[in-house]
Design a protein around this motif. Structure first.
Motif, short mmCIF file in Angstrom:
data_model
loop_
_atom_site.label_atom_id
_atom_site.label_comp_id
_atom_site.label_asym_id
_atom_site.label_seq_id
_atom_site.Cartn_x
_atom_site.Cartn_y
_atom_site.Cartn_z
N PHE A 5 0.87 -1.18 0.00
CA PHE A 5 0.00 0.00 0.00
C PHE A 5 0.90 1.23 0.00
O PHE A 5 1.61 1.49 0.98
CB PHE A 5 -0.89 -0.02 1.24
N THR A 29 -1.35 -1.20 -4.25
CA THR A 29 -2.47 -0.28 -4.09
C THR A 29 -1.89 1.10 -3.83
O THR A 29 -1.01 1.25 -2.98
CB THR A 29 -3.38 -0.70 -2.92
N LEU A 31 -2.52 5.08 -2.82
CA LEU A 31 -3.40 6.10 -2.23
C LEU A 31 -3.17 7.43 -2.92
O LEU A 31 -2.02 7.89 -3.04
CB LEU A 31 -3.11 6.25 -0.74
N ALA A 38 -5.95 9.08 -9.32
CA ALA A 38 -6.41 7.70 -9.46
C ALA A 38 -6.17 7.19 -10.88
O ALA A 38 -5.77 6.04 -11.09
CB ALA A 38 -7.89 7.60 -9.09
N ARG A 42 -3.84 4.01 -11.88
CA ARG A 42 -4.41 2.92 -12.70
C ARG A 42 -3.59 2.73 -13.98
O ARG A 42 -3.32 1.60 -14.40
CB ARG A 42 -5.85 3.22 -13.02
N ALA A 47 -3.68 -0.51 -8.32
CA ALA A 47 -5.08 -0.28 -7.95
C ALA A 47 -5.17 1.01 -7.14
O ALA A 47 -4.54 1.11 -6.09
CB ALA A 47 -5.61 -1.44 -7.13
N VAL A 49 -6.82 3.93 -4.69
CA VAL A 49 -7.84 4.25 -3.70
C VAL A 49 -7.74 5.74 -3.44
O VAL A 49 -6.65 6.30 -3.37
CB VAL A 49 -7.68 3.45 -2.39
N GLY A 51 -8.36 8.95 -1.07
CA GLY A 51 -8.55 9.31 0.33
C GLY A 51 -7.61 10.41 0.75
O GLY A 51 -6.77 10.86 -0.03
N LEU A 62 -9.83 2.61 4.48
CA LEU A 62 -9.17 2.28 3.21
C LEU A 62 -8.07 1.24 3.40
O LEU A 62 -7.95 0.29 2.62
CB LEU A 62 -8.58 3.54 2.58
N SER A 66 -8.08 -2.61 2.00
CA SER A 66 -7.02 -3.04 1.09
C SER A 66 -6.27 -4.25 1.61
O SER A 66 -5.78 -5.07 0.84
CB SER A 66 -6.03 -1.89 0.86
#
Length: 285
Positions: A5, A29, A31, A38, A42, A47, A49, A51, A62, A66
């Protein structure tokens, strides 16, 4: 392979870290704070997220959803050049991120810190040197932010703190169009005796990825091989970004804490080898 993350996924280092992690087979992932970020996450293959690290409860949700194996902290707030804003990010943002990671059962964190918060000394600082806890304002704001970040990070079972040198390269302050290039153009970069250590952003990102496998509890200076006085590096930087040569500064001493940092531990014991071993070639590149 791990699920990582990345907090700060679209920052100067975050956007470099994502493809490196993915290339090694990690699940990632990222943030980010909005739709454009985002889309960038991507597009990199991770991926996204959306926030805000200052939304404590939202961030916790979140991270829990995740369910990562590792959290990577690459959060900064440097857009307006404010030391206060970045100190708040290190203090409050880190606190929220560490608490969210702990609540989600994450064991390991890799976190971005800095290599110019050491107390004064004669030689470039290694990782055994204490931080400059008695620093006066305004430096105190920066050091207090670093202390808060590194203290919080140590609460997780496994952690690595990366004390980066001054970042240069595309997208940083030390690049054409960056904050320091503007200062160079205005002739306001003093070519004095203060010593700095630099690191190219690409090398810094590579260290963050390698740190996934570094020993827990490691504090690591991530800097190039050549700490240098401003008398040495400012003229080279000015030339590289198209600024005028700096005005000469009378020879004299240096600020005691402006001593640079030593990368022996990273190079000799952890196997991190910077592609840009010196700012001398790196600025031109």
């Amino acid at each position: 392979m791990a699920h990582v993350f990345v907090a700060g996924a679209t920052g100067v280092l975050g956007r470099r870290v994502l493809p490196l992690l993915l290339a090694e087979g990690h699940r990632v992932t990222g943030l980010t704070r909005g739709g454009a970020g985002a889309a960038a996450v991507r597009a990199a293959g991770a991926a996204p997220v959306i926030g805000d690290v200052y939304d404590r409860d939202g961030l916790a949700r979140l991270v829990a959803a995740s369910a990562p194996d590792v959290v990577m902290h690459q959060l900064t707030d440097l857009a307006d050049g404010s030391g206060d804003a970045n100190a708040r990010m290190r203090t409050t943002g880190t606190r929220n991120l560490v608490d969210a990671a702990a609540a989600a059962g994450v064991r390991r964190i890799v976190a971005q810190s800095i290599a110019w918060a050491y107390e004064g000394g004669q030689d470039p600082a290694d990782e055994t040197e204490p931080l400059d806890l008695s620093a006066p304002a305004p430096r105190k704001t920066t050091v207090d932010g670093v202390v808060a970040l590194e203290t919080a990070v140590r609460e997780l079972p496994e952690w690595v703190v990366l004390r980066y040198g001054l970042l240069y390269g595309p997208g940083t302050w030390y690049a054409t169009g960056g904050l320091m290039a503007s200062a160079a153009a205005a002739g306001t970069l003093p070519a004095d005796g203060d010593v700095s250590s630099f690191v190219h952003a690409d090398d810094a990102a590579a260290a963050a990825v390698q740190a996934l496998d570094w020993p827990s509890g490691a504090v690591v200076n991530v800097v190039d091989d050549e700490p240098a006085t401003a008398r040495e590096w400012v003229p080279v930087f000015c030339e590289a970004v198209g600024g005028p040569p700096p005005e000469p500064v009378a020879a004299g001493g240096r600020t005691p804490w402006a001593r640079g940092a030593d990368n022996h531990y990273a190079r000799k014991h952890l196997g991190w080898v910077p592609v840009h071993a010196s700012w001398r070639s790196g600025f031109c590149a």
